[in-house]
Design a protein around this motif. Sequence first.
Motif, short mmCIF file in Angstrom:
data_model
loop_
_atom_site.label_atom_id
_atom_site.label_comp_id
_atom_site.label_asym_id
_atom_site.label_seq_id
_atom_site.Cartn_x
_atom_site.Cartn_y
_atom_site.Cartn_z
N VAL A 139 0.78 -1.32 -0.03
CA VAL A 139 0.15 -0.31 0.16
C VAL A 139 0.73 1.24 -0.07
O VAL A 139 1.30 1.35 0.70
CB VAL A 139 -0.87 -0.25 1.47
CG1 VAL A 139 -1.50 1.19 1.11
CG2 VAL A 139 -1.61 -1.03 1.13
N LEU A 140 1.20 2.01 -0.65
CA LEU A 140 1.57 3.23 -1.12
C LEU A 140 0.65 4.69 -1.19
O LEU A 140 -0.54 4.16 -1.75
CB LEU A 140 2.30 3.37 -2.46
CG LEU A 140 2.84 4.98 -2.78
CD1 LEU A 140 3.14 5.07 -1.66
CD2 LEU A 140 3.32 4.99 -3.83
N THR A 141 0.37 5.39 0.07
CA THR A 141 -0.44 6.67 0.14
C THR A 141 0.78 8.05 0.20
O THR A 141 1.61 7.74 1.18
CB THR A 141 -1.49 6.41 1.34
OG1 THR A 141 -0.45 6.22 2.90
CG2 THR A 141 -2.40 5.02 1.39
N TYR A 142 -0.11 8.30 -0.55
CA TYR A 142 0.70 10.40 -0.09
C TYR A 142 -0.84 11.05 -0.41
O TYR A 142 -1.50 10.98 -0.73
CB TYR A 142 1.34 9.56 -1.53
CG TYR A 142 1.06 9.88 -2.95
CD1 TYR A 142 0.46 10.93 -3.50
CD2 TYR A 142 1.08 8.62 -3.57
CE1 TYR A 142 -0.14 10.77 -4.63
CE2 TYR A 142 0.00 8.42 -4.75
CZ TYR A 142 -0.43 9.43 -5.37
OH TYR A 142 -0.25 8.83 -6.79
N ASP A 143 0.12 12.24 -0.47
CA ASP A 143 -0.86 13.81 -0.46
C ASP A 143 -1.45 14.01 -2.39
O ASP A 143 -0.22 13.81 -2.87
CB ASP A 143 -0.25 14.66 0.17
CG ASP A 143 -0.25 14.92 2.11
OD1 ASP A 143 -0.65 14.25 2.19
OD2 ASP A 143 0.07 15.53 2.48
N VAL A 157 -5.03 24.91 8.17
CA VAL A 157 -5.30 24.45 7.46
C VAL A 157 -4.47 22.63 6.77
O VAL A 157 -3.71 22.79 7.11
CB VAL A 157 -5.06 24.88 5.49
CG1 VAL A 157 -4.94 23.91 4.39
CG2 VAL A 157 -5.39 26.37 5.87
N GLU A 158 -6.08 22.54 7.09
CA GLU A 158 -5.71 20.93 7.00
C GLU A 158 -5.99 19.84 5.66
O GLU A 158 -6.55 20.30 4.71
CB GLU A 158 -6.33 19.89 8.23
CG GLU A 158 -5.38 20.04 9.62
CD GLU A 158 -6.68 19.60 10.53
OE1 GLU A 158 -7.55 18.22 9.55
OE2 GLU A 158 -6.03 19.44 11.54
N ASN A 159 -4.69 19.33 4.94
CA ASN A 159 -5.04 18.33 3.60
C ASN A 159 -6.48 17.22 4.00
O ASN A 159 -5.67 16.42 5.27
CB ASN A 159 -3.62 17.72 3.12
CG ASN A 159 -4.17 17.04 1.98
OD1 ASN A 159 -4.88 16.72 1.65
ND2 ASN A 159 -3.17 16.87 1.39
N GLN A 160 -7.34 17.39 3.73
CA GLN A 160 -8.49 15.77 3.73
C GLN A 160 -8.29 15.18 2.86
O GLN A 160 -8.62 14.20 2.93
CB GLN A 160 -9.28 16.14 3.68
CG GLN A 160 -9.81 17.73 5.26
CD GLN A 160 -9.48 16.76 6.48
OE1 GLN A 160 -10.07 15.77 6.40
NE2 GLN A 160 -9.01 17.71 6.80
N LYS A 161 -7.22 15.01 1.66
CA LYS A 161 -7.48 13.99 0.74
C LYS A 161 -5.72 13.37 0.58
O LYS A 161 -4.78 14.21 0.23
CB LYS A 161 -8.51 15.36 -0.71
CG LYS A 161 -7.70 13.90 -2.34
CD LYS A 161 -8.57 14.96 -3.13
CE LYS A 161 -8.90 13.46 -4.23
NZ LYS A 161 -8.93 14.70 -5.28
N ARG A 162 -6.06 11.96 0.95
CA ARG A 162 -4.92 10.91 0.14
C ARG A 162 -5.49 10.36 -0.92
O ARG A 162 -6.66 9.60 -1.13
CB ARG A 162 -4.57 10.74 1.55
CG ARG A 162 -4.55 11.53 2.96
CD ARG A 162 -3.00 11.19 3.18
NE ARG A 162 -1.94 10.54 3.10
CZ ARG A 162 -0.73 10.22 3.19
NH1 ARG A 162 -0.32 11.24 2.99
NH2 ARG A 162 0.06 9.73 3.94
N LYS A 163 -4.17 9.74 -1.86
CA LYS A 163 -4.24 9.19 -2.65
C LYS A 163 -4.05 7.92 -2.13
O LYS A 163 -2.07 7.66 -1.45
CB LYS A 163 -3.39 9.49 -3.67
CG LYS A 163 -4.47 9.18 -5.43
CD LYS A 163 -3.64 9.59 -6.62
CE LYS A 163 -4.34 9.31 -7.52
NZ LYS A 163 -3.88 9.65 -8.74
N GLU A 164 -4.15 6.63 -2.34
CA GLU A 164 -4.01 5.55 -1.63
C GLU A 164 -3.55 4.90 -3.61
O GLU A 164 -4.89 4.14 -4.04
CB GLU A 164 -5.20 4.63 -0.55
CG GLU A 164 -4.67 2.81 -0.32
CD GLU A 164 -5.47 2.72 1.07
OE1 GLU A 164 -5.42 3.24 1.96
OE2 GLU A 164 -6.27 2.06 0.33
N ILE A 165 -2.72 3.50 -3.70
CA ILE A 165 -2.49 2.86 -4.52
C ILE A 165 -1.98 1.35 -3.98
O ILE A 165 -1.34 2.06 -3.02
CB ILE A 165 -1.14 3.11 -5.23
CG1 ILE A 165 -2.15 4.26 -5.69
CG2 ILE A 165 -0.67 1.98 -6.12
CD1 ILE A 165 -0.94 4.78 -6.66
N LYS A 166 -3.12 0.76 -4.06
CA LYS A 166 -2.37 -0.79 -3.70
C LYS A 166 -2.73 -1.59 -4.00
O LYS A 166 -2.94 -1.69 -5.34
CB LYS A 166 -4.18 -1.59 -2.47
CG LYS A 166 -4.54 -0.77 -1.71
CD LYS A 166 -5.99 -1.60 -1.13
CE LYS A 166 -6.03 -0.38 -0.01
NZ LYS A 166 -7.59 -1.58 0.36
#
Length: 177
Positions: A139-143, A157-166
Motif C-alpha cells: 500500500v502506497l499513500t500520499y498527499d 489548513v489541513e489536507n483532507q485528501k490522500r491518494k492510495e495505491i494498493k
Amino acid sequence: DNRQKVVKFKVGLENDVNEGKYPLKVYIYADGNNNRRSLTKDLEIDIDSESNAEIEYISVEKMVPGQKTNLVFGIKNVGNSPLKNAMFSWDCTNDVILPVGSSNVKHINLIDIGDTENVSFQVLTNVNTKPGLYKLDMVLTYDDIEELQTITEAGTVENQKRKEIKSKAGVYVGGTT
C-alpha cells in the motif's frame, strides 16, 4: 447583447507542467484586418497537476528460509507533479515474511517528477517455512496534489485528501540443498 460572441478553444499541456497559475495573452483583431489589434486581454489559467506513482520493482524474487534478506521496493513518481508525504507499507500472507529491526512501514517526504525512491527492509522467514510462492500486499499513500483543504477551528489548513495505491506481488520462499 447581440454584439457578443462566445469563442471556445481547446488547449493542451506538456506532461511536465507543474501545478499553478499561468498567464494567457488573448489578442482580438478587427474583422478583416489581421494586422490591427482591437483588444488585448491578459487571462490567468489555473493548472491542476496529476499526481501518480507506481511500485516499479522489488529487489528479491527468491528468499531462503532463516536467512536475513534485504528487501528493496522501488517507488517511482510517474505523474507530472512531486509526490509529498508518502507512506509505504507491505504485509505478507500469514506473516510468513516479517521485517527484522523495524516495522513494515516507511515514510518518504518527497519523490520528484520521474524519480524513483528506494525503500528497504531487513526481512526474515522462519526456518521451517514451506517452500512456495507467497503474496505481498503493498500500500502506497500520499498527499494528492489537488488537495481538498479545510480550515480547522484553530484557523490552520489541513489536507483532507490522500491518494492510495494498493498492489500485490509474489515472492518465492524456498530452501537450497
